[in-house]
Design an enzyme around this catalytic site. Sequence first.
Site, PDB file in Angstrom:
ATOM      1  N   LYS A   1      26.714  56.221  46.836  1.00 29.75           N
ATOM      2  CA  LYS A   1      28.238  56.358  46.952  1.00 29.75           C
ATOM      3  C   LYS A   1      28.999  56.741  45.747  1.00 29.75           C
ATOM      4  O   LYS A   1      28.679  55.878  44.693  1.00 29.75           O
ATOM      5  CB  LYS A   1      28.880  55.299  47.529  1.00 29.75           C
ATOM      6  CG  LYS A   1      28.193  55.323  49.128  1.00 29.75           C
ATOM      7  CD  LYS A   1      28.623  54.008  49.816  1.00 29.75           C
ATOM      8  CE  LYS A   1      27.972  53.834  51.251  1.00 29.75           C
ATOM      9  NZ  LYS A   1      28.941  52.674  52.189  1.00 29.75           N
TER      10      LYS A   1
ATOM     11  N   GLU B   1      36.889  54.734  60.027  1.00 27.23           N
ATOM     12  CA  GLU B   1      36.381  54.557  61.431  1.00 27.23           C
ATOM     13  C   GLU B   1      36.475  55.597  62.380  1.00 27.23           C
ATOM     14  O   GLU B   1      37.542  56.065  62.661  1.00 27.23           O
ATOM     15  CB  GLU B   1      36.735  53.212  61.896  1.00 27.23           C
ATOM     16  CG  GLU B   1      36.739  52.105  61.048  1.00 27.23           C
ATOM     17  CD  GLU B   1      35.264  51.591  60.996  1.00 27.23           C
ATOM     18  OE1 GLU B   1      34.512  51.350  61.857  1.00 27.23           O
ATOM     19  OE2 GLU B   1      34.988  51.532  59.807  1.00 27.23           O
ATOM     20  N   SER B   2      35.286  56.105  62.615  1.00 33.79           N
ATOM     21  CA  SER B   2      35.173  57.602  63.394  1.00 33.79           C
ATOM     22  C   SER B   2      36.131  57.365  64.359  1.00 33.79           C
ATOM     23  O   SER B   2      36.781  58.516  64.964  1.00 33.79           O
ATOM     24  CB  SER B   2      33.891  57.814  63.867  1.00 33.79           C
ATOM     25  OG  SER B   2      33.109  57.036  64.526  1.00 33.79           O
TER      26      SER B   2
ATOM     27  N   VAL C   1      32.169  57.263  55.823  1.00 34.92           N
ATOM     28  CA  VAL C   1      32.468  58.345  56.465  1.00 34.92           C
ATOM     29  C   VAL C   1      32.646  58.270  57.895  1.00 34.92           C
ATOM     30  O   VAL C   1      31.549  57.456  58.215  1.00 34.92           O
ATOM     31  CB  VAL C   1      31.757  59.746  55.956  1.00 34.92           C
ATOM     32  CG1 VAL C   1      31.899  59.806  54.405  1.00 34.92           C
ATOM     33  CG2 VAL C   1      30.231  59.545  56.566  1.00 34.92           C
TER      34      VAL C   1
ATOM     35  N   CYS D   1      26.024  62.910  58.724  1.00 33.58           N
ATOM     36  CA  CYS D   1      26.383  61.879  59.312  1.00 33.58           C
ATOM     37  C   CYS D   1      27.047  61.845  60.724  1.00 33.58           C
ATOM     38  O   CYS D   1      27.928  62.628  60.977  1.00 33.58           O
ATOM     39  CB  CYS D   1      27.472  61.000  58.674  1.00 33.58           C
ATOM     40  SG  CYS D   1      28.068  59.597  59.362  1.00 33.58           S
TER      41      CYS D   1
END
Lengths: 240, 239
Positions: free
Chosen positions: A56, A81-82, A69, A29
């Site tokens: 998932k 949330e990255s 992720v 990802c």
Amino acid sequence: MSEKAFKTGSAAPDPPAPGVLRLISMRFCPYAHRTILALTAKGIEYETVNVCTVNKPEWFFSINPLAKVPTLQHDGKVVYESLVCNEYVDRVFPGRKLLPEEPLEKARIGMLQAIWDAKISPNFYKIADKDQEGREDIIKVFKEGMSYLEKEVTSKTFFGGEEPGFLDYSLWPWFERLPVLEVASGFKLEEAEFPKLFAWQAAMRDRPEVKMHAKDTPTHLQYLMSRKQGNPDPDAGLQA
Amino acid sequence: MPSERAMKTGSACPPPPGPGKLRLYSMRFCPYAQRTRLFLAAKGIQFETINVNLKDKPDWFLEKAPLGKVPVLEKDGKIVYESLVCNEYLDGIYPDKCVTPSDPLEKARQSMVLALWDAKVIGFYYKLMTGKEDERPALGKQFLDGLQFIEKALTQPFFSGNKAGALDYNLWPWFERLCMLKPIGVELSVDKFPQLTAWMERMLQLPEVKTCYFSPEAHAQFGKSWMAGSPDYDIGLEE
């Protein structure tokens, strides 16, 4: 801890031990990759639990209702949330600061991110599909977005200055995957059109935090193909 | 005082704001621009507004803000766009009366609620407005189910605690427009949304919310014109 991805029907892993930072991730990802780069750049210790982002595991939804992720767990706290994860670890953990303090510099990162989100990331994998409808126009918008980045790379080596910063790590995962577009569809950016971005890519590829987590193009392609064929394999490339 | 009428394609580029003066490019009925107007009002910042016609955008506007969206801030030659970026920028350059939370975990929490909003609610909001009549019951249910995530995130009088803060202002514009969903059968009941309905009452009392407020009638009128393909950005303005 095994790197193999937890899937639907799997039992939940034990929560992380007190004081341990856990990253819920998926090896391919690009969003999770952003946070892996930030954590590594700052020298933060963490453990990883990989999940399949298509099939998932049910337990994931009780940790993060969006079940996406990257997700961080730390002493009962959950952050997802990255870019939220990256800002959070930047502020809470020691190590090189990735975000600038100066308000306009900080705002510039947000604006470039918005251009990226509008013109580049939604079009990224569409370009890989040679039969994609309107591909010529999509490529045009994609390159338009890239030209904003080209303008931003100034005399310094990285968007963050002498060393990579927040924006460098936010963008890098897609540049690592650019060669996939070339293998899949022949599309590539020309160095003559984007000289500064090419220099930036070379500088990023040389960084230890980037090298540590880099995957080669065949492996990225292997994952993408597995997804396209309806049987996503987040464990692609792992030793059995 | 510059006109509030929306500037459109073919209009002359307005001269930049004077030194030290803050300008907001906006559209009176845009919920994203309202986020920034709420921050400006809450922080008591002086600013001038130029409204932009978002259907027929002036070329000069696209040169300032390549994504062609409002809100946009301009001050001393610097341009900032994207509502959340503008809002944080305002707290950065006017640090007293800070609206953005200073605690990193609280800031992260507020950002995560906005992510829930984006994923679970806002898409259905627009689909309800533009969707077909037979799609409405299903969309309405998805909308209200999504809104439960937001209801559960509200555990204090305001999202930000005892006083309104960033998340309250960043969410408010869509709650001010909820009245637009009433005619198509979507409403927040007190028993299903006790926290949100009480919060809405509290927000309506705040001076900064009142400053930026448009009535349900004005929102409905704008919404109607927008859905008909001819948005009337100047509704309510004197001729």
